[in-house]
Design a protein around this motif. Structure first.
Motif, short mmCIF file in Angstrom:
data_model
loop_
_atom_site.label_atom_id
_atom_site.label_comp_id
_atom_site.label_asym_id
_atom_site.label_seq_id
_atom_site.Cartn_x
_atom_site.Cartn_y
_atom_site.Cartn_z
N PHE A 87 -3.01 -19.67 4.33
CA PHE A 87 -2.52 -19.57 5.71
C PHE A 87 -2.37 -18.12 6.14
O PHE A 87 -2.85 -17.73 7.21
CB PHE A 87 -1.17 -20.30 5.83
CG PHE A 87 -0.52 -20.08 7.16
CD1 PHE A 87 -1.00 -20.70 8.29
CD2 PHE A 87 0.57 -19.23 7.28
CE1 PHE A 87 -0.40 -20.49 9.52
CE2 PHE A 87 1.17 -19.02 8.50
CZ PHE A 87 0.69 -19.65 9.62
N VAL A 88 -1.72 -17.32 5.32
CA VAL A 88 -1.51 -15.92 5.69
C VAL A 88 -2.83 -15.17 5.77
O VAL A 88 -3.06 -14.37 6.69
CB VAL A 88 -0.55 -15.24 4.69
CG1 VAL A 88 -0.49 -13.74 4.91
CG2 VAL A 88 0.85 -15.84 4.81
N GLY A 89 -3.75 -15.44 4.85
CA GLY A 89 -5.05 -14.78 4.89
C GLY A 89 -5.85 -15.16 6.12
O GLY A 89 -6.44 -14.30 6.77
N CYS A 90 -5.88 -16.45 6.45
CA CYS A 90 -6.59 -16.88 7.65
C CYS A 90 -5.95 -16.32 8.90
O CYS A 90 -6.64 -15.91 9.84
CB CYS A 90 -6.64 -18.41 7.73
SG CYS A 90 -7.74 -19.16 6.54
N LEU A 91 -4.62 -16.30 8.93
CA LEU A 91 -3.92 -15.76 10.09
C LEU A 91 -4.20 -14.28 10.25
O LEU A 91 -4.48 -13.80 11.36
CB LEU A 91 -2.42 -16.01 9.94
CG LEU A 91 -1.57 -15.88 11.18
CD1 LEU A 91 -2.01 -16.89 12.22
CD2 LEU A 91 -0.12 -16.11 10.82
N ALA A 92 -4.17 -13.54 9.15
CA ALA A 92 -4.46 -12.10 9.22
C ALA A 92 -5.91 -11.86 9.61
O ALA A 92 -6.21 -10.97 10.41
CB ALA A 92 -4.15 -11.45 7.88
N GLY A 93 -6.82 -12.65 9.05
CA GLY A 93 -8.23 -12.50 9.41
C GLY A 93 -8.48 -12.82 10.87
O GLY A 93 -9.23 -12.10 11.55
N ILE A 119 -14.52 -4.87 3.23
CA ILE A 119 -14.04 -6.25 3.30
C ILE A 119 -13.76 -6.79 1.91
O ILE A 119 -12.74 -7.46 1.68
CB ILE A 119 -15.04 -7.12 4.07
CG1 ILE A 119 -15.09 -6.67 5.53
CG2 ILE A 119 -14.67 -8.60 3.97
CD1 ILE A 119 -16.16 -7.32 6.35
N TYR A 120 -14.64 -6.50 0.94
CA TYR A 120 -14.39 -6.91 -0.45
C TYR A 120 -13.11 -6.27 -0.98
O TYR A 120 -12.33 -6.90 -1.71
CB TYR A 120 -15.56 -6.55 -1.35
CG TYR A 120 -16.84 -7.31 -1.06
CD1 TYR A 120 -16.82 -8.63 -0.62
CD2 TYR A 120 -18.06 -6.69 -1.21
CE1 TYR A 120 -17.99 -9.30 -0.35
CE2 TYR A 120 -19.24 -7.36 -0.94
CZ TYR A 120 -19.19 -8.67 -0.50
OH TYR A 120 -20.35 -9.33 -0.23
N GLY A 121 -12.90 -5.01 -0.65
CA GLY A 121 -11.68 -4.32 -1.08
C GLY A 121 -10.44 -4.94 -0.49
O GLY A 121 -9.42 -5.09 -1.18
N LEU A 122 -10.50 -5.32 0.80
CA LEU A 122 -9.36 -5.99 1.42
C LEU A 122 -9.08 -7.33 0.74
O LEU A 122 -7.93 -7.68 0.47
CB LEU A 122 -9.63 -6.20 2.91
CG LEU A 122 -9.63 -4.97 3.79
CD1 LEU A 122 -10.14 -5.31 5.19
CD2 LEU A 122 -8.25 -4.37 3.87
N ALA A 123 -10.13 -8.08 0.45
CA ALA A 123 -9.96 -9.37 -0.21
C ALA A 123 -9.41 -9.19 -1.63
O ALA A 123 -8.54 -9.95 -2.07
CB ALA A 123 -11.29 -10.12 -0.24
N ALA A 124 -9.91 -8.19 -2.35
CA ALA A 124 -9.41 -7.94 -3.71
C ALA A 124 -7.94 -7.52 -3.69
O ALA A 124 -7.16 -7.96 -4.53
CB ALA A 124 -10.27 -6.86 -4.39
N GLY A 125 -7.57 -6.70 -2.72
CA GLY A 125 -6.17 -6.31 -2.59
C GLY A 125 -5.27 -7.50 -2.29
O GLY A 125 -4.17 -7.62 -2.83
N LYS A 126 -5.74 -8.40 -1.45
CA LYS A 126 -4.98 -9.63 -1.14
C LYS A 126 -4.84 -10.48 -2.39
O LYS A 126 -3.77 -11.03 -2.66
CB LYS A 126 -5.70 -10.39 -0.04
CG LYS A 126 -5.14 -11.71 0.29
CD LYS A 126 -4.12 -11.58 1.36
CE LYS A 126 -3.68 -12.96 1.80
NZ LYS A 126 -2.30 -13.20 1.57
N LEU A 127 -5.91 -10.60 -3.16
CA LEU A 127 -5.87 -11.39 -4.39
C LEU A 127 -4.88 -10.80 -5.39
O LEU A 127 -4.05 -11.53 -5.95
CB LEU A 127 -7.26 -11.47 -5.01
CG LEU A 127 -7.34 -12.17 -6.37
CD1 LEU A 127 -7.07 -13.64 -6.22
CD2 LEU A 127 -8.67 -11.91 -7.01
#
Length: 138
Positions: A87-93, A119-127
């Motif tokens: 939810f938070v990831g989709c909302l932020a995206g 974008i990969y770096g943002l996703a890795a940081g979120k993970l």
């Protein structure tokens, strides 16, 4: 003393309603949900998803307000964290897409060629952040 607590409870309840109303108005005003539902081809279910979001927030507030214990296993926590992260990831995206953050940032910092890596770096940081928060909870 009872009157004081009753007035305090009413003031807190009214404040919570005002904050929640402001939050949902902000999300609706900038058009995050229509943009997100457009991406996942679910625009026809807009009202259902918006109602489910409001109901989920209301139920979570009742559970927190009345201190209702939920006996959940580690697997339950994992599922809750997964859905919360989604939810938070989709909302932020959706928020970044609505506000055009990535195109503006790519022009400002001259990273157009390397945008997939950003974008990969943002996703890795979120993970990594999600894994750390799950490790702290458990």
């Amino acid at each position: 003393m009872l009157i004081r607590y009753t007035l305090l409870a009413l003031a807190c309840f009214a404040s919570g309603i005002a904050i929640a109303g402001g939050y949902f108005a902000f999300i609706s005003l900038i058009g995050i949900f229509p943009k997100l539902l457009e991406k996942v081809k679910g625009a026809r279910h807009y009202m259902i998803i918006e109602c489910l979001l409001a109901y989920g927030a209301g139920i979570a507030n009742v559970l927190y307000l009345f201190n209702i214990p939920l006996h959940i296993t580690w697997a339950g926590y994992a599922v809750i964290c997964l859905f919360g992260g989604i939810f938070v990831g989709c909302l932020a995206g959706a928020l970044t897409e609505v506000l055009n953050v990535l195109p503006i940032a790519s022009r400002r910092f001259n990273v157009r060629r390397n945008m997939p890596y950003v974008i990969y770096g943002l996703a890795a940081g979120k993970l990594v952040g999600s894994l750390i928060s799950v490790a702290i909870i458990m």
